[in-house]
Design an enzyme around this catalytic site. Structure first.
Site, PDB file in Angstrom:
ATOM      1  CE  LYS A 178     -17.189  44.069  28.921  1.00  8.27           C
ATOM      2  NZ  LYS A 178     -16.440  42.830  29.321  1.00  8.27           N
TER       3      LYS A 178
HETATM    4  C1  LIG Z   1     -15.733  42.135  28.252  1.00 10.04           C
HETATM    5  C2  LIG Z   1     -14.587  41.316  28.682  1.00 10.04           C
HETATM    6  C3  LIG Z   1     -13.612  40.846  27.753  1.00 10.04           C
HETATM    7  C4  LIG Z   1     -13.742  41.073  26.272  1.00 10.04           C
HETATM    8  O1  LIG Z   1     -13.552  42.427  25.906  1.00 10.04           O
HETATM    9  P1  LIG Z   1     -13.989  42.930  24.452  1.00 10.04           P
HETATM   10  O2  LIG Z   1     -13.699  44.378  24.438  1.00 10.04           O
HETATM   11  O3  LIG Z   1     -15.456  42.626  24.323  1.00 10.04           O
HETATM   12  O4  LIG Z   1     -13.179  42.165  23.467  1.00 10.04           O
HETATM   13  C5  LIG Z   1     -12.526  40.141  28.225  1.00 10.04           C
HETATM   14  N1  LIG Z   1     -12.381  39.870  29.544  1.00 10.04           N
HETATM   15  C6  LIG Z   1     -13.288  40.292  30.458  1.00 10.04           C
HETATM   16  C7  LIG Z   1     -13.084  39.946  31.884  1.00 10.04           C
HETATM   17  C8  LIG Z   1     -14.408  41.026  30.065  1.00 10.04           C
HETATM   18  O5  LIG Z   1     -15.298  41.426  30.979  1.00 10.04           O
END
Ligand SMILES: *Cc1c(COP(=O)(O)O)cnc(C)c1O
Length: 438
Positions: A107
């Site tokens: 993210k």
């Molecule tokens: C947010 C997150 C996900 C999921 O990602 P999306 O884009 O919401 O599908 C998967 N793994 C981790 C470690 C995350 O922080």
């Protein structure tokens, strides 16, 4: 380029409006009117380009009409001072390590890009009131957003998190920063945090008096940049197999999914011409998408808690974007994407087996992706799973598995050294609103 709402009940808006508002007034999600195909030469030379060069080319296709070239280049280059290497775990199975950013999770890319894009638009507005970013978090989103927006002028960030329900490491990543980041410790659950944020976006008085926006993957400036690393992963795979054509590589992307922003960005990358054979959506026990693939019926459910908790989502917000991309055709969606779902026991076993057999340490989310490739990868295919977080972020789970151990990186320990500052609040919306208006 204009952006339309997936609900199609409001006029199309500019990129500026889409980024500042986050969500359309008809509560749909914004989508770009056109998805540009990148030229063939780009894919022929992609193996020679750096991550930043690739990301800039992709960003120009998305945003080039709307953001001046020099400014866009600066946004991209500031977003990506770190690498996302492709690591071969075993023959034909690769981990795309998306955890080399400041908070060790994928993210970081979207959060950093969005913060700089938002700052760019704020700097051009005549009304210089600060923009307030509200984010409810169960852990990972809050840390990435807080660190991505730290020190960015004209933006204040409020992180709402459930008291006692996020790990100490995660909490330290958004409560120790100060500056323009305020942490609100809600005496309730994650759902309470989310409800407070949603109510704020819907509150007419609040929106009249202050600029509010969201920083989760509903925002186009956070979700689209996630396409960058799909291109870069392909370029790395290409360089490893210079004699094979793109087709012969048979690239399969496997994406551990929660709100499906990451997967949707991959689907957009394919629309731009990235030679991807197919996608796999890997889930924990929250298997709403898998059920949709099986039955054609989408029925959201309350989420259940698992050890891959960033994927504990019962009503994925980006599902409407997937429907939109494929003209609501279940057949078209099923042709391109398959699904899997794993229990906590299976995730634990995968983490242990993978380490014993290959020496590679997975986090619980990446483990779902890796196992899906073990189970579903065909002959003559190369599988890339997105390793969405560093295993140290889930050290309690990792250490509870016999034989596994993870060293906490210095960058994470640094956060823990600093003093926690957070403001306790209740679950009452009026109290939250009064606080924001102060
Ligand atoms: C947010 C997150 C996900 C999921 O990602 P999306 O884009 O919401 O599908 C998967 N793994 C981790 C470690 C995350 O922080």
């Amino acid at each position: 380029m204009k952006y339309y709402s997936t609900n199609k009940k409001t006029p199309n808006v500019t990129l500026e409006v889409a980024v500042i508002k986050g969500l359309s007034e008809d509560k749909g999600l914004f989508m770009p009117e056109r998805i540009e195909k990148l030229p063939d030469e780009f894919f022929e030379t992609i193996g020679t380009l750096s991550f930043q060069e690739i990301a800039f080319a992709v960003a120009q296709a998305f945003f080039g009409e709307d953001v001046e070239t020099a400014a866009l280049k600066k946004i991209v280059y500031e977003t990506l001072p770190f690498d996302t290497p492709l690591v071969e775990v075993e023959p034909n199975i690769f981990s795309l390590e998306l955890f080399h950013g400041p908070t060790l999770a994928f993210k970081d890319v979207g959060a950093r890009f969005m913060s700089r894009m938002l700052a760019y638009y704020i700097s051009r507005q005549s009304n210089t009131d600060a923009v307030n970013v509200l984010v409810a978090t169960s852990g990972d989103t809050g840390s990435a957003v807080a660190n991505g927006f730290l020190g960015v002028e004209g933006i204040r960030v409020f992180v709402l998190y459930p008291k006692g329900k996020v790990s100490k490491i995660q909490e330290s990543q958004f409560t120790t920063l100060g500056q323009n980041i305020t942490a609100l410790e809600v005496d309730g659950t994650f759902d309470d945090c989310q409800r407070l944020v949603k109510s704020a976006f819907l509150d007419e008085e609040l929106n009249r008096k202050m600029k509010l926006t969201s920083a989760n993957s509903i925002n186009v400036a956070r979700f689209l940049p996630q396409a960058f690393y799909y291109f870069y992963a392909f370029s790395q795979l290409r360089s490893m197999h210079p004699k094979q054509t793109a087709e012969e590589l048979g690239t399969v992307f496997c994406v551990p999914s929660g709100n499906f922003g990451n997967l949707t960005a991959g689907l957009v990358a394919k629309r731009m011409g990235l030679p991807v054979k197919r996608f796999i959506a890997a889930n924990n026990r929250n298997d709403i998408f898998l059920q949709y693939l099986k039955t054609g019926i989408y029925s959201p459910k309350p989420s259940v808690a698992t050890i891959a908790n960033a994927m504990d989502v019962g009503d994925p917000s980006n599902f409407v974007r997937i429907l939109d991309l494929y003209g609501h055709s279940h057949e078209a969606i099923s042709k391109e994407i398959s699904g899997v779902s794993y229990t906590d026991e299976q995730i634990t076993e995968t983490m242990r087996n993978c380490f014993v057999e290959t020496g590679y340490l997975l986090d619980p989310h990446g483990a779902c992706g890796y196992q899906a490739l073990k189970d579903k990868l065909g002959e003559n295919e190369n599988g890339i799973f997105l390793e969405t977080a560093h295993p140290a972020k889930f050290s309690e789970t990792v250490m509870s598995i016999q034989g596994l151990n993870v060293e906490i990186p210095a960058r994470l320990l640094e956060f823990m050294k600093n003093k926690k500052h957070s403001i306790p609040i209740g679950t009452d919306f009026e109290e939250f609103k009064t606080f924001l208006l102060k």
